[in-house]
Scaffold this motif. Structure first.
Motif, PDB file in Angstrom:
ATOM      1  N   UNK A  16     -25.319  15.847  52.317  1.00 20.37           N
ATOM      2  CA  UNK A  16     -25.927  15.548  50.722  1.00 20.37           C
ATOM      3  C   UNK A  16     -26.190  14.147  50.906  1.00 20.37           C
ATOM      4  N   UNK A  17     -25.124  13.250  51.199  1.00 22.50           N
ATOM      5  CA  UNK A  17     -25.368  11.703  51.293  1.00 22.50           C
ATOM      6  C   UNK A  17     -26.542  11.235  52.308  1.00 22.50           C
ATOM      7  N   UNK A  18     -26.404  12.093  53.424  1.00 29.74           N
ATOM      8  CA  UNK A  18     -27.659  11.599  54.392  1.00 29.74           C
ATOM      9  C   UNK A  18     -28.842  12.112  54.031  1.00 29.74           C
ATOM     10  N   UNK A  19     -29.135  13.124  53.294  1.00 25.32           N
ATOM     11  CA  UNK A  19     -30.491  13.573  52.728  1.00 25.32           C
ATOM     12  C   UNK A  19     -31.070  12.575  51.508  1.00 25.32           C
ATOM     13  N   UNK A  20     -30.142  12.485  50.481  1.00 27.90           N
ATOM     14  CA  UNK A  20     -30.429  11.918  49.236  1.00 27.90           C
ATOM     15  C   UNK A  20     -30.156  10.405  49.285  1.00 27.90           C
ATOM     16  N   UNK A  21     -28.881   9.997  49.972  1.00 34.10           N
ATOM     17  CA  UNK A  21     -28.792   8.484  50.161  1.00 34.10           C
ATOM     18  C   UNK A  21     -27.903   7.950  48.992  1.00 34.10           C
ATOM     19  N   UNK A  22     -27.198   6.916  48.901  1.00 33.25           N
ATOM     20  CA  UNK A  22     -26.169   6.795  47.812  1.00 33.25           C
ATOM     21  C   UNK A  22     -26.758   6.201  46.882  1.00 33.25           C
ATOM     22  N   UNK A  23     -27.886   5.489  46.833  1.00 33.66           N
ATOM     23  CA  UNK A  23     -28.554   4.862  45.527  1.00 33.66           C
ATOM     24  C   UNK A  23     -29.141   6.084  44.889  1.00 33.66           C
ATOM     25  N   UNK A  24     -29.703   6.974  45.481  1.00 35.28           N
ATOM     26  CA  UNK A  24     -30.329   8.243  44.762  1.00 35.28           C
ATOM     27  C   UNK A  24     -29.191   9.011  44.102  1.00 35.28           C
ATOM     28  N   UNK A  25     -28.168   9.119  44.694  1.00 35.72           N
ATOM     29  CA  UNK A  25     -26.958   9.835  44.263  1.00 35.72           C
ATOM     30  C   UNK A  25     -26.361   9.154  43.042  1.00 35.72           C
ATOM     31  N   UNK A  26     -26.339   7.717  43.015  1.00 35.26           N
ATOM     32  CA  UNK A  26     -25.810   7.126  41.773  1.00 35.26           C
ATOM     33  C   UNK A  26     -26.855   7.157  40.639  1.00 35.26           C
ATOM     34  N   UNK A  27     -28.320   7.215  40.822  1.00 33.84           N
ATOM     35  CA  UNK A  27     -29.015   7.225  39.803  1.00 33.84           C
ATOM     36  C   UNK A  27     -29.100   8.763  38.987  1.00 33.84           C
ATOM     37  N   UNK A  28     -28.749   9.599  40.192  1.00 39.33           N
ATOM     38  CA  UNK A  28     -28.862  11.039  39.523  1.00 39.33           C
ATOM     39  C   UNK A  28     -27.548  11.323  38.665  1.00 39.33           C
ATOM     40  N   UNK A  29     -26.449  10.516  39.199  1.00 38.55           N
ATOM     41  CA  UNK A  29     -25.061  10.672  38.408  1.00 38.55           C
ATOM     42  C   UNK A  29     -25.372  10.111  37.043  1.00 38.55           C
ATOM     43  N   UNK A  30     -26.086   8.937  36.878  1.00 38.91           N
ATOM     44  CA  UNK A  30     -26.082   8.189  35.756  1.00 38.91           C
ATOM     45  C   UNK A  30     -27.084   8.809  34.773  1.00 38.91           C
ATOM     46  N   UNK A  31     -27.975   9.568  35.301  1.00 40.40           N
ATOM     47  CA  UNK A  31     -28.923  10.266  34.554  1.00 40.40           C
ATOM     48  C   UNK A  31     -28.211  11.427  33.976  1.00 40.40           C
ATOM     49  N   UNK A  32     -27.383  12.244  34.895  1.00 44.06           N
ATOM     50  CA  UNK A  32     -26.741  13.270  34.329  1.00 44.06           C
ATOM     51  C   UNK A  32     -25.497  12.676  33.187  1.00 44.06           C
ATOM     52  N   UNK A  33     -25.082  11.900  33.423  1.00 46.83           N
ATOM     53  CA  UNK A  33     -24.112  11.441  32.505  1.00 46.83           C
ATOM     54  C   UNK A  33     -24.690  11.109  31.137  1.00 46.83           C
ATOM     55  N   UNK A  34     -26.048  10.446  31.253  1.00 45.33           N
ATOM     56  CA  UNK A  34     -26.602   9.827  29.962  1.00 45.33           C
ATOM     57  C   UNK A  34     -27.192  11.013  29.335  1.00 45.33           C
ATOM     58  N   UNK A  35     -27.535  12.193  29.915  1.00 44.27           N
ATOM     59  CA  UNK A  35     -28.049  13.513  29.307  1.00 44.27           C
ATOM     60  C   UNK A  35     -26.935  14.091  28.624  1.00 44.27           C
ATOM     61  N   UNK A  36     -25.790  14.001  29.517  1.00 41.93           N
ATOM     62  CA  UNK A  36     -24.311  14.694  28.699  1.00 41.93           C
ATOM     63  C   UNK A  36     -23.972  14.072  27.550  1.00 41.93           C
ATOM     64  N   UNK A  37     -24.010  12.578  27.392  1.00 40.37           N
ATOM     65  CA  UNK A  37     -23.754  11.856  26.230  1.00 40.37           C
ATOM     66  C   UNK A  37     -24.715  12.158  25.264  1.00 40.37           C
ATOM     67  N   UNK A  38     -25.976  12.186  25.632  1.00 34.35           N
ATOM     68  CA  UNK A  38     -26.921  12.407  24.434  1.00 34.35           C
ATOM     69  C   UNK A  38     -26.811  13.935  23.822  1.00 34.35           C
TER      70      UNK A  38
END
Length: 83
Positions: A16-38
């Motif tokens: 998963x890290x090789x396919x998406x890269x760490x930056x993309x995973x970080x962005x997806x994690x922060x987007x998911x966290x923002x959606x849960x908070x909202x």
């Protein structure tokens, strides 16, 4: 074949890290966290008592008078027809 061992999960994580890269995973994690908070904020706002919601729904009297005078001065451009 029922459960995966620790090595299976590490290999999946590496792929998963090789396919998406760490930056993309970080962005997806922060987007998911923002959606849960909202979602949690929306659920908290929706659970307010009805009497508190009704008291905040009516604007103050001064604001109503200002709003009525603003409505008189507003011209609806699309409602006018050219002569």
């Amino acid at each position: 074949m029922g459960t995966f061992s620790l090595w299976h999960w590490l290999i999946v994580l590496l792929i998963v890290v090789l396919v998406f890269g760490t930056k993309k995973l970080k962005n997806m994690g922060s987007d998911l966290g923002g959606a849960v908070k909202g979602f949690k904020d929306g659920m908290r706002d929706g659970s307010t008592p009805d009497n508190a919601a009704a008291s905040t729904a009516t604007p103050p009297a001064g604001q109503v008078a200002n709003q009525a005078s603003a409505d008189k001065a507003t011209i609806d451009v699309e409602a006018k027809q050219k002569s």
